[in-house]
Scaffold this motif. Sequence first.
Motif, PDB file in Angstrom:
ATOM      1  N   SER A   1       0.815  -1.214   0.000  1.00 21.39           N
ATOM      2  CA  SER A   1       0.000   0.000   0.000  1.00 21.39           C
ATOM      3  C   SER A   1       0.843   1.256   0.000  1.00 21.39           C
ATOM      4  O   SER A   1       1.996   1.237   0.431  1.00 21.39           O
ATOM      5  CB  SER A   1      -0.900   0.034   1.238  1.00 21.39           C
ATOM      6  OG  SER A   1      -1.869  -0.969   1.167  1.00 21.39           O
TER       7      SER A   1
ATOM      8  N   GLU B   1      -2.626   4.654   5.572  1.00 17.51           N
ATOM      9  CA  GLU B   1      -2.715   3.957   4.289  1.00 17.51           C
ATOM     10  C   GLU B   1      -3.713   4.675   3.395  1.00 17.51           C
ATOM     11  O   GLU B   1      -4.822   4.966   3.834  1.00 17.51           O
ATOM     12  CB  GLU B   1      -3.214   2.546   4.601  1.00 17.51           C
ATOM     13  CG  GLU B   1      -3.110   1.568   3.487  1.00 17.51           C
ATOM     14  CD  GLU B   1      -3.539   0.174   3.949  1.00 17.51           C
ATOM     15  OE1 GLU B   1      -3.808  -0.036   5.150  1.00 17.51           O
ATOM     16  OE2 GLU B   1      -3.599  -0.700   3.083  1.00 17.51           O
TER      17      GLU B   1
ATOM     18  N   THR C   1      -4.301   0.929  -1.996  1.00 16.42           N
ATOM     19  CA  THR C   1      -3.794  -0.440  -2.075  1.00 16.42           C
ATOM     20  C   THR C   1      -3.246  -0.643  -3.484  1.00 16.42           C
ATOM     21  O   THR C   1      -3.942  -0.423  -4.468  1.00 16.42           O
ATOM     22  CB  THR C   1      -4.922  -1.459  -1.833  1.00 16.42           C
ATOM     23  OG1 THR C   1      -5.550  -1.139  -0.606  1.00 16.42           O
ATOM     24  CG2 THR C   1      -4.377  -2.872  -1.772  1.00 16.42           C
TER      25      THR C   1
END
Length: 213
Positions: free
Chosen positions: A96, A173, A176
């Motif tokens: 990620s 994050e 992805t």
Amino acid sequence: MNTLLRIAIQKSGRLQEGSLELLKESGLSFSNGKDQLKTQARNFPVEVLFLRDDDIPQYVEDKVADVGLVGENVFAEKKKKNQIVKRLDFAKCRLSIAIPRSETYGGIASLHGKNIATSYPNIVKDFLQKHNITAGIHEISGSVEIAPGIGLADAICDIVSTGSTLLGNGLKEVETVMQSEAVIIANPELGPEKQKILDKLLFRIEAVKKAKN
Ligand code: ATP
Ligand code: ZN
């Protein structure tokens, strides 16, 4: 002379235990001493080589090993002439992109012109290209998550499983890039004898998997 199928597995690290378990559960009996480089199974025409996971795709391409057990992320990064012959359902993680938590994320376009630190430059390059983003890629081999904190990069692309490492480094994050699990890769030109051994092994692995579910 009897043909042996050479299987490369990680010498030490997160893949090691699952790899040994898989082979042993498939009925292979072999010794695995700490400093051993290779070992021959006592009851199956297989030789196991213990290597650094990053080197395994190259060794399989060069036929130093016939098959290898690696993370799909490493397989994808190395871009070697190997094929995935089995997905293994362990060592599941994702690659990620993460940025400092203090920043607001303005979508993928906001990565434009940024510097991204990663150990996976090829995967990141392909990802950016796919999304028409031009960004700098700063390749580092470890401790990627500290890069933004020390001013080395604006963002990182690294392996995430629970996200606690990111959190501990003040990162979040935001994209992805790929999902990954352990896979078996093989040289595409094994020849009939080795292929036969591999097919037998894959059959056993499948049987173990079914018995577990
Ligand atoms: P080295 O090459 O120095 O031995 P590495 O960082 O390449 O270390 P590991 O950390 O042992 O190797 O990880 C091996 C593989 O296991 C990774 O490539 C990835 O596929 C998977 N993996 C890594 N971290 C996790 C995690 N937190 N959870 C699940 N799988 C992971
Ligand atoms: Zn490695």
